[in-house]
Design an enzyme around this catalytic site. Structure first.
Site, PDB file in Angstrom:
ATOM      1  N   GLU B  60      58.826  42.760  77.709  1.00 56.77           N
ATOM      2  CA  GLU B  60      58.412  43.552  77.465  1.00 56.77           C
ATOM      3  C   GLU B  60      57.048  43.597  77.832  1.00 56.77           C
ATOM      4  OE1 GLU B  60      60.702  41.523  75.903  1.00 56.77           O
ATOM      5  OE2 GLU B  60      61.575  42.848  74.948  1.00 56.77           O
ATOM      6  N   HIS B 129      65.432  40.694  62.866  1.00 60.40           N
ATOM      7  CA  HIS B 129      65.604  42.211  63.947  1.00 60.40           C
ATOM      8  C   HIS B 129      65.184  43.038  62.105  1.00 60.40           C
ATOM      9  CE1 HIS B 129      67.351  41.328  67.193  1.00 60.40           C
ATOM     10  NE2 HIS B 129      67.675  41.891  67.595  1.00 60.40           N
TER      11      HIS B 129
END
Lengths: 339, 325
Positions: B60, B129
């Site tokens: 990322e 998540h």
């Protein structure tokens, strides 16, 4: 390390005028940093100040190879890189003073120098935080089909960061024209490289299939020759290349460093390899410089540095009314709400 | 006008903008061959090719950093981080570089970059998540934060993001991707940032939400109207930074009551910012303290019943409204 013997032929190829300019630039950076250190103790310069003394051959030997359109991003010990890339040293000193005439308008400080006109795209103060940016710059160069390259200068302290590995991998995977230039001064702040890295730096580059060389970072001619070959490769192949320059910083990590992690003898040993003395000797041996010549160089550098200090002293502070400028582009005030 | 799902509206925005501006390209994990984790970028690789639709490694930080670098050199990249949960791995790039380069460089370097990510709980994905941290990004000067609730807004705001000269954090609620709505097909359809939308008019209470919580607010408003004879005004903020607090304040001056609904935790969250702003600008008009309906103060549990209990529901909103009368 690739052993590079500086033969008279090598000196001849680079040329007398250019080598004398290298010497001048290194002496200038040395005087500039010494003066900045003094001004810090007088309170003229605040914040963190990381001096570059000892490492001058790295900036001068490498950046001198680049073209004006090549982009450079650097770490927080960035004064030398900015100046060699062409940033007016007056505006660098003014930035250290936090003045409006500074190359970042007094908003950046020592660790965050910028000059877009010179394609010096920043000093970055989060270790390895600029390495991903270098990948993006090089990607842009490649996608646009233009001929410039990106050069990313970082220290040995970056090697254990995840962004080092993410960036080397992506640069190699996407084959983008970036020159990775590691200034290995042996210490990440006060931790010796041996205590932070299990392997050899260039082996890591090799693991990402990036050609890598080690060079004596205290020898400006060797750095220049290695970088010349590297830049030719990066520009021709549109691929990354990696240089590890073995160097040494004479001063502490920053002005606040009591240097408890090394002994004075170690610093003295390193000074015997001093980049300025070395080039001076080499030039004297081939008869291109004498003592009076060196003296003149030093005097000129000192006068130039004093002109920088005077410029910084006489420059205005940024106005309070500019506080909110440049938070957002195209939004003069940049306020978060319409209240 | 066509009826599109939100994911299709987002894709239309990307397609139109990429056709308009050759400097736009996309980078992200599985956005190419896979078509995007939430199928937003499906088919774009085929139309625009590997140069402009780039599958990346799972890394990322370098994806966002490379986006910043390309933006500094004249491109307008869009980086997709799959979900907000993974954006933490790129937080330094977003916060220290994308948000600050313009200021630190004294206006020399701007970063025209769009960073898209999905957010929200409710899918039984557990604590790592299920974040809703739009407010986290809204905290930083130098960023713009967009969180649409409807397909048309998604398209108009995403197209607008590519006309901005700054970094835009564009956050989509996972529960909204399949939501259908009428979407203009005019290629110049843009929605300006900093303009909240009154999605339901009412006189008795102002309910403020964004992204997923707008829909809880609307369902609660229906219940209130049908069962309690309370007419709620529902405001969709659409962008958190810049924030159109004026529309909220104007509404509160009419209704005298305000409830903020947010999927994020209450403590230190964006709902608290709204409450403070309403207090600062409409204190004398308030008949009750501003109420916040947010997630419970726990990491998101996996179990369905527990997760439902942890998230704000329309019943919670109804209860908060009724407590004000």
């Amino acid at each position: 390390m690739t052993t590079r013997t500086t033969t008279p032929e090598v000196l001849e190829r680079i040329g007398r005028e250019r080598l004398l300019d290298f010497l001048y630039q290194m002496v200038f950076l040395r005087r500039f940093e010494e003066r900045a250190g003094e001004l810090y103790t007088k309170g003229k310069i605040r914040g963190f100040l990381h001096l570059y003394t000892g490492q001058e051959a790295c900036a001068v030997g490498s950046i001198s190879v680049l073209r004006p359109e090549d982009r450079v991003v650097s770490h927080y010990r960035d004064h030398g890189h900015a100046i060699v890339k062409g940033v007016d040293p007056k505006t660098v000193m003014a930035e250290l003073f936090g003045k409006a005439t500074g190359c970042a308008g007094g908003r950046g400080g020592s660790m965050h120098l910028f000059d877009v006109q010179k394609n010096f795209l920043g000093g970055y103060a989060i270790v390895a935080g600029h390495m991903p940016i270098a990948v993006g710059l090089a990607l842009a160069a490649k996608m646009s089909g233009e001929d410039w390259i990106a050069m990313c200068i970082f220290g040995d302290g970056s090697i254990a960061e995840g962004e080092f590995h993410e960036s080397l991998n992506l640069a190699a995977l996407w084959k983008v024209p970036v020159l990775w230039f590691c200034e290995n001064n042996l210490y990440g702040m006060g931790v010796h490289l041996k205590e932070s890295l299990v392997t050899d730096i260039t082996k890591l580059a090799a693991a990402y299939e990036i050609p890598a060389v080690k060079v004596d970072g205290m020898d400006v001619v060797a750095v220049h020759e290695a970088t010349r070959e590297a830049v030719e490769y990066v520009r021709r192949e549109k691929r990354p290349y990696f240089i590890e320059a073995e160097t040494y910083r004479y001063r502490g990590h920053s002005m606040a460093d009591p240097e408890l992690y090394r002994v004075k003898e170690e610093v003295e040993q390193a000074r015997k390899r001093d980049c300025i003395e070395r080039l001076r000797r080499q030039l004297e041996e081939v008869g291109w410089l004498d003592e009076a010549g060196f003296h003149a160089i030093n005097e000129r550098a000192e006068a130039e540095v004093e002109a920088c200090v005077q410029f910084a002293e006489e420059s205005p502070e940024p106005g309070i009314e500019t506080l909110y400028d440049h938070v957002l582009k195209g939004d003069p005030h940049g306020r978060p709400t319409n209240a | 006008m066509a009826v599109l799902r939100m994911r299709d509206a987002l894709r239309e925005a990307l397609r139109e903008e990429m056709r308009r501006n050759p400097k736009i390209f996309l980078m992200g994990e599985d956005i190419g061959k896979y078509g995007g984790s939430y199928a937003v970028t499906a088919g774009l690789l085929e139309e625009f090719g590997e140069e402009r639709v780039r599958d990346t490694p799972i890394a990322e930080s370098v994806i966002v950093g490379a986006g910043i670098g390309a933006a500094m050199a004249g491109y307008h990249p869009m980086v997709e981080l799959m979900t907000i949960n993974f954006s933490f791995l790129a937080l330094d790039q977003i916060v220290n570089n994308a948000a600050k380069l313009l200021y630190m460089s004294n206006g020399q370097i701007n970063v025209p970059l769009v960073i898209r990510m999905a957010s929200g709980g409710g899918s039984q994905l557990g604590a790592t998540h299920s974040h809703s941290l739009e407010g986290l990004y809204a905290h930083f000067p130098g960023l713009k934060v967009v969180c649409p609730a409807f397909p048309a807004d998604a398209k108009g705001l995403l197209k607008r993001a590519f006309r901005d000269q700054n970094t835009v954090i564009f956050i989509e609620h996972t529960a909204n991707y399949g939501l259908r709505g009428e979407v203009p097909d005019d290629p110049d359809f843009l929605i300006e940032f900093g303009q909240a939308n009154i999605v339901r008019e009412g006189r008795d209470v102002t309910i403020v939400g964004y992204s997923g919580s707008v829909h809880q607010a609307l369902r609660a408003a229906e219940i209130l109207a049908e069962q309690e004879e309370v007419e709620a005004e529902v405001i969709d903020l659409r962008t958190l930074r810049p924030l159109d607090i004026a529309t909220v304040v104007e509404s509160v001056k009419k209704t005298n009551r305000c409830v903020v609904v947010e999927d994020d935790w209450k403590f230190g969250g964006f709902a608290g910012e709204i409450a403070a702003l309403v207090m600062e600008h409409a204190f004398d008009w308030l008949d009750a303290p501003v109420a916040r309906v947010c997630s419970k103060d726990v990491p998101m549990p996996y179990n369905r019943t527990l997760e439902y209990a942890a998230l704000p529901s329309e019943e919670d909103v109804v209860d908060a409204v009724l407590a004000m009368f």
